[in-house]
Design a protein around this motif. Sequence first.
Motif, PDB file in Angstrom:
ATOM      1  N   VAL A 176      37.371  33.786  38.440  1.00 35.83           N
ATOM      2  CA  VAL A 176      36.149  33.718  39.238  1.00 35.83           C
ATOM      3  C   VAL A 176      36.463  34.236  40.638  1.00 35.83           C
ATOM      4  O   VAL A 176      37.368  33.727  41.289  1.00 35.83           O
ATOM      5  N   GLY A 177      35.728  35.249  41.066  1.00 36.78           N
ATOM      6  CA  GLY A 177      36.001  35.815  42.387  1.00 36.78           C
ATOM      7  C   GLY A 177      34.870  35.655  43.374  1.00 36.78           C
ATOM      8  O   GLY A 177      35.052  35.821  44.560  1.00 36.78           O
ATOM      9  N   CYS A 178      33.656  35.365  42.881  1.00 35.12           N
ATOM     10  CA  CYS A 178      32.549  35.221  43.826  1.00 35.12           C
ATOM     11  C   CYS A 178      31.533  34.249  43.238  1.00 35.12           C
ATOM     12  O   CYS A 178      31.708  33.741  42.130  1.00 35.12           O
ATOM     13  N   ASP A 179      30.476  33.984  43.993  1.00 34.44           N
ATOM     14  CA  ASP A 179      29.445  33.077  43.484  1.00 34.44           C
ATOM     15  C   ASP A 179      28.069  33.731  43.544  1.00 34.44           C
ATOM     16  O   ASP A 179      27.057  33.060  43.508  1.00 34.44           O
ATOM     17  N   THR A 180      28.056  35.058  43.644  1.00 32.88           N
ATOM     18  CA  THR A 180      26.769  35.757  43.684  1.00 32.88           C
ATOM     19  C   THR A 180      26.680  36.826  42.586  1.00 32.88           C
ATOM     20  O   THR A 180      25.899  37.770  42.696  1.00 32.88           O
ATOM     21  N   TYR A 188      44.482  39.917  39.902  1.00 37.85           N
ATOM     22  CA  TYR A 188      43.495  38.838  39.781  1.00 37.85           C
ATOM     23  C   TYR A 188      42.203  39.314  39.112  1.00 37.85           C
ATOM     24  O   TYR A 188      41.687  38.663  38.204  1.00 37.85           O
ATOM     25  N   THR A 213      40.291  45.057  45.413  1.00 32.12           N
ATOM     26  CA  THR A 213      40.895  43.804  45.863  1.00 32.12           C
ATOM     27  C   THR A 213      42.207  43.982  46.593  1.00 32.12           C
ATOM     28  O   THR A 213      42.650  43.090  47.249  1.00 32.12           O
ATOM     29  N   ILE A 230      40.144  38.838  46.422  1.00 29.35           N
ATOM     30  CA  ILE A 230      39.212  38.405  45.369  1.00 29.35           C
ATOM     31  C   ILE A 230      39.603  37.042  44.782  1.00 29.35           C
ATOM     32  O   ILE A 230      38.759  36.299  44.303  1.00 29.35           O
ATOM     33  N   GLU A 231      40.874  36.683  44.861  1.00 25.12           N
ATOM     34  CA  GLU A 231      41.211  35.292  44.521  1.00 25.12           C
ATOM     35  C   GLU A 231      40.901  34.419  45.734  1.00 25.12           C
ATOM     36  O   GLU A 231      41.516  34.567  46.795  1.00 25.12           O
ATOM     37  N   PRO A 232      39.986  33.472  45.593  1.00 19.33           N
ATOM     38  CA  PRO A 232      39.708  32.588  46.723  1.00 19.33           C
ATOM     39  C   PRO A 232      40.894  31.656  46.968  1.00 19.33           C
ATOM     40  O   PRO A 232      41.691  31.394  46.071  1.00 19.33           O
ATOM     41  N   GLU A 292      34.962  28.392  46.966  1.00 14.98           N
ATOM     42  CA  GLU A 292      33.972  29.303  46.412  1.00 14.98           C
ATOM     43  C   GLU A 292      33.855  30.470  47.384  1.00 14.98           C
ATOM     44  O   GLU A 292      34.267  30.357  48.537  1.00 14.98           O
ATOM     45  N   ARG A 293      33.296  31.578  46.915  1.00 14.38           N
ATOM     46  CA  ARG A 293      33.257  32.759  47.780  1.00 14.38           C
ATOM     47  C   ARG A 293      32.499  32.484  49.077  1.00 14.38           C
ATOM     48  O   ARG A 293      32.919  32.890  50.157  1.00 14.38           O
ATOM     49  N   SER A 294      31.387  31.777  48.977  1.00  8.49           N
ATOM     50  CA  SER A 294      30.612  31.522  50.200  1.00  8.49           C
ATOM     51  C   SER A 294      31.403  30.628  51.152  1.00  8.49           C
ATOM     52  O   SER A 294      31.279  30.738  52.369  1.00  8.49           O
ATOM     53  N   GLU A 295      32.233  29.761  50.590  1.00  3.69           N
ATOM     54  CA  GLU A 295      33.101  28.913  51.411  1.00  3.69           C
ATOM     55  C   GLU A 295      34.203  29.773  52.056  1.00  3.69           C
ATOM     56  O   GLU A 295      34.573  29.565  53.219  1.00  3.69           O
ATOM     57  N   SER A 339      27.842  36.292  52.345  1.00  2.00           N
ATOM     58  CA  SER A 339      28.155  36.482  50.926  1.00  2.00           C
ATOM     59  C   SER A 339      28.273  37.975  50.652  1.00  2.00           C
ATOM     60  O   SER A 339      27.957  38.801  51.507  1.00  2.00           O
TER      61      SER A 339
END
Lengths: 139, 265, 788
Positions: free
Chosen positions: A38-42, A102, A138, C201-203, C285-288, C706
Amino acid sequence: MPAVALTVNGKPVTGDVDPRTLLVQFLRENLRLTGTHVGCDTSQCGACVVHVDGKAVKACTVFVWQIDGANITTIEGLADPNGPLHPMQEAFREHHGLQCGYCTPGMIMTAVDMVNRKGHDLDDPTIAISAAAPATITS
Amino acid sequence: MYAFTQHRPATVRQAASLLAKQEEAKLLAGGHTLIPTMKLRLAGPKHLVDLSKVEGLSGIEMKGRSLTIGAMTTHVEVQTSPVVRENIPALAELAGKIGDPAVRHRGTIGGSLANNDPNADYPAAALGLGATIITNKRRIPADEFFKGLFETALEPDEIVTKVQFPKVNKAAYVKFPNPASRYALVGVFVSKRSSEIRVVVTGAGANGVFRVTAFEEALKKRFGAKSLEGLTVPADGMASDIHGSAEYRAHLIGVLARRAVAAAG
Amino acid sequence: MNATGIGAAVRRKEDQRFVTGKGHYTDDVNRPGQCHAYFLRSPHAHARIKRIETKAAAAMPGVLAVLTGVELAADKIGNLICGWMITSKDGSQMKMAAHPAIAHGKANYVGDPVAVVVAETLAQAKDAAEKVNVDYELLPALADPAKAQSEGAPQIHEIAARNTIYQWHLGEAKAVEVAFNSAKHVTKLDFINNRLVPNAIEPRAAIGEYDSGSESLTLWNTTQNPHVARLVMSAFVGLAPEHKLRVIAPDVGGGFGSKIFIYPEEVVCLWAARKVGRPVKWVAERSEAFLTDAHGRDHVTHAEMAFDAEGKATALRVKTIANLGAYMSTFSSSVPTYLYGTLLSGQYEIPAIYCEVDAVYTNTVPVDAYRGAGRPEATFVVERLIEVGAREMGIDPADLRKKNFIKNFPHQTPVIMTYDAGDYHASLKKALEVADYGGFGKRKRESARHDKLRGIGFSTYIEACGIAPSQAVGSLGCGVGLWESAEVRVNPTGTVEVLTGCHQHGQGHETTFAQVVSERLGIPLENVSVLHGDTDKVQFGMGTYGSRSGAVGISAIVKALDKIEAKAKKVAAHMLEAAEGDIVFADGKFTVAGTDKSSAWGEVALNAYTAHKFAGQELEPGLKEGAFYDPTNFTFPAGCHICEVEVDPQTGESEIVAWTAVDDFGTVINPMIVEGQVHGGIAQGVGQALLEGAVYDKDGQLVTGSLMDYCMPRAHDLPALKVEMTRTPSPSNPLGIKGCGEAGAIAAPVAVINAITDAIGSEDLAMPATAQAVWQALQKAQDRRKAA
């Protein structure tokens, strides 16, 4: 708790899940298939792309119960673990198409999907642009 | 994500009754707007009514001079459909510009229209082609469907089932994507069907998708990019954010409209 | 060179696991009994925390603990620190404000953690966090660094009057003034080096675990430098004694600097793990990540360059305000000072330079090192001034550069650095050929025919890598040494483990480090494994950043290999019954000089462990050696990048149509990997130039929070890159390595801006040069022409 039954990398799997469970969570947490990241939330980065019934899908944007009965392929199922790499995996390795690794599973699954869709119609610019769309750079 | 109960009706009637009966229920089509919004806890429907098992909502069919697309038809199906490509190629082109391949595998035409995101592509096609949105209750002309930002003429228990596009003589869509989101910063759809000409803009309007009547009038005299030269859209009424000022969006409408007309041939 | 040795484009050893999904990142780690942390963060940029009510949250299902800054202080958990002391021009020390891991009393940026909820599941933790009631008193916020020092600006920390952390300077103000007074031409520029969000890309992620049996803590963490993290969390934060704290950095999915720093979340996971007696996991999370990963750049600069009648640069004067955000992050103070001011001579012989930097606090997330760290900012200053100066004086920009290049080495600049080796003419010459500079006019006319504006831009950049010797950086205020460590363990069967203090998060060390060993010992690459990233396994090391792992990390391996060879020769001498001085080691074989008596590597390794051929009194059994390497100087990679763009004047869109990079990285271990580093660096530099820019509104809310609003580069934003190399080995380390990780990100932004400004005929263009920005610049230029 919806019950789901899927085929993942050729093996039947079942589970009772919280309705909130996304496909990526089911794969990573229930099945411990942690190659999908998982790399983003959008729903943009593409790190979580897997194949659902042969099509590239962002596993972070599908509830697992939505695809009950589907056939899923993840990076772990692309090639026989005891056999040679899938040609796309080999191509990424051969052409230094990865660094930190990743998002690589998502990129590879996306690239395989691209070949499945376009086959011999692929040319260099198409490869560049289509690959670009789902996954950011990345490293 | 907030907890919810999922429902998987088999018919439109069942889906509509769930919508009417359950409080805070939402329809789930492709989910590519709703699910991210839920993940960020910006939406918290108590019930999700999934349409993927509902029969008869998918498919593409040409009958006479009318192209009908089921609401649950995915973007990639429209993009690659030989029927669409032959009859309204601009629509296939537009579908192919939405998001990325993985998004197009899940996202649906009905979901996009019902959501009416001011930066989405499909509203431009629906209005730009003078489509008819067919629901479980009625037929709504596109001119009456889009009511502002994320607002449509749909009633709470109304479900889009099909969209009907008339075949046109000429059409083209030119999109200037927001480089980050890939939604339209500005998108212009033009079409010509006998004497009817439509120039429709998405992404730019402060109130969502709209027609540029001044451009349409100019094109009625002669359908060519030259007819639009010197014509502009006032910045008043345009959206303005970090990606594009009202002035810039207004300017782009002129540029893209000329390019769209040229592309439509 | 053997087939897998130095200079070979060996395919990477680590790729097998990455392409099959078998990489093992922090989020892939799950500990028995693990629970989940969720951070409640301040929604306000600047607010007093009057009261936090946690009872209702604590009563929610699954909740194990709700912790705030009050408990943190009660448990005497220390503050996060900045480890590089900067002294202001008036002799005073920088003003480092307290940075607790959970805000206590006041929140200073949107995203500042105010409470943490630990629960059985993440969803439960999030649900409970909504029940935490924080009573805030809103304070006026400060987001714009240019306004931080104004009278009446909100004061963020009591310790820093007018939000000023330090007022640093470097160089000779007087000499510069004299040179400006007699200048024939002065080029002046004002610009902002845009603020960037790193976006690996890895948070970021952390898992803290407490073992009450051994009273020790273990942390799995997305860090570029596990030992440094352990040192800070032990010595300053006080979580556990250093030997009772283990930090493991497994596979890490990109860092770019943002994973160097010690962040609040890992501190809290360790602290909370001990409190709840369970492993505690947190994954951003990405937004975080947008709100909490240390951002990069963010300079407001005025710069002037003086030229004489021949176009020779005679002086450079720079004044910069650097935004460090709400708190001082781990190495933030060094970025706009010693990693910036010291590079302002570029590739040029500039007799006098004076640089002033004011660092300020704002109500934004902390700013720290990001790929290039200070050097892209310095390169932007110098290369914009040279380019604009050339245009103003009507000199070809390539010629003006040639006229001013440093030609003799070593060269002492007026800003500390002594460049030890380089050939700037060679890289420019090669770049001009590869880019077909002579054909540009024709291409420009061709572009004009289809209504496009074509432009070309140069960047002849320099960077300082390695960031050592330790004695030198210590004298400049650095709190740690910047050497590197290595241990080479030879097994009885002759296979080798290399333990390095560096950490890889995309660089391919498992391959390149093994190549060095393979070549030196004459053994197959697959017989070498590289271990890193675990403080229990590897000796203290400094980690990976600043393009240092080749120049410093590999040098430590080479030094350890020297010792291995010396010891192995002793073993071989006993085996071959010859004098140690007569043993020659080549191609994996020990030979008695002038004879055909020899022993293979594997036999010697085995004999070192069986110890049958020598007495323990004269030679210790075993074959394992360690080394610490401290370089004699920084290394100075340099090169020339040429960017060609086409601008659509109607929309303002810029397309990069050609890119030439000619870099001098000294000795290259693996050209394939180096080229990959150049590609990634250029992509990030293009991102800064065209697409990326963090925007805070006046209330301190992050507008670009974002990937929907913050644009990262994609493959189609770049053309096929032409990457070439020239080679002048660094004299400051045994293999002559200079470092390549940051070069692209340093060189690229200014090359793009120089190209677009050339195309549109206006210098008034800020980064990111979005289509709108370029269109506006064109409009302004048109208005100016109309007015004139």
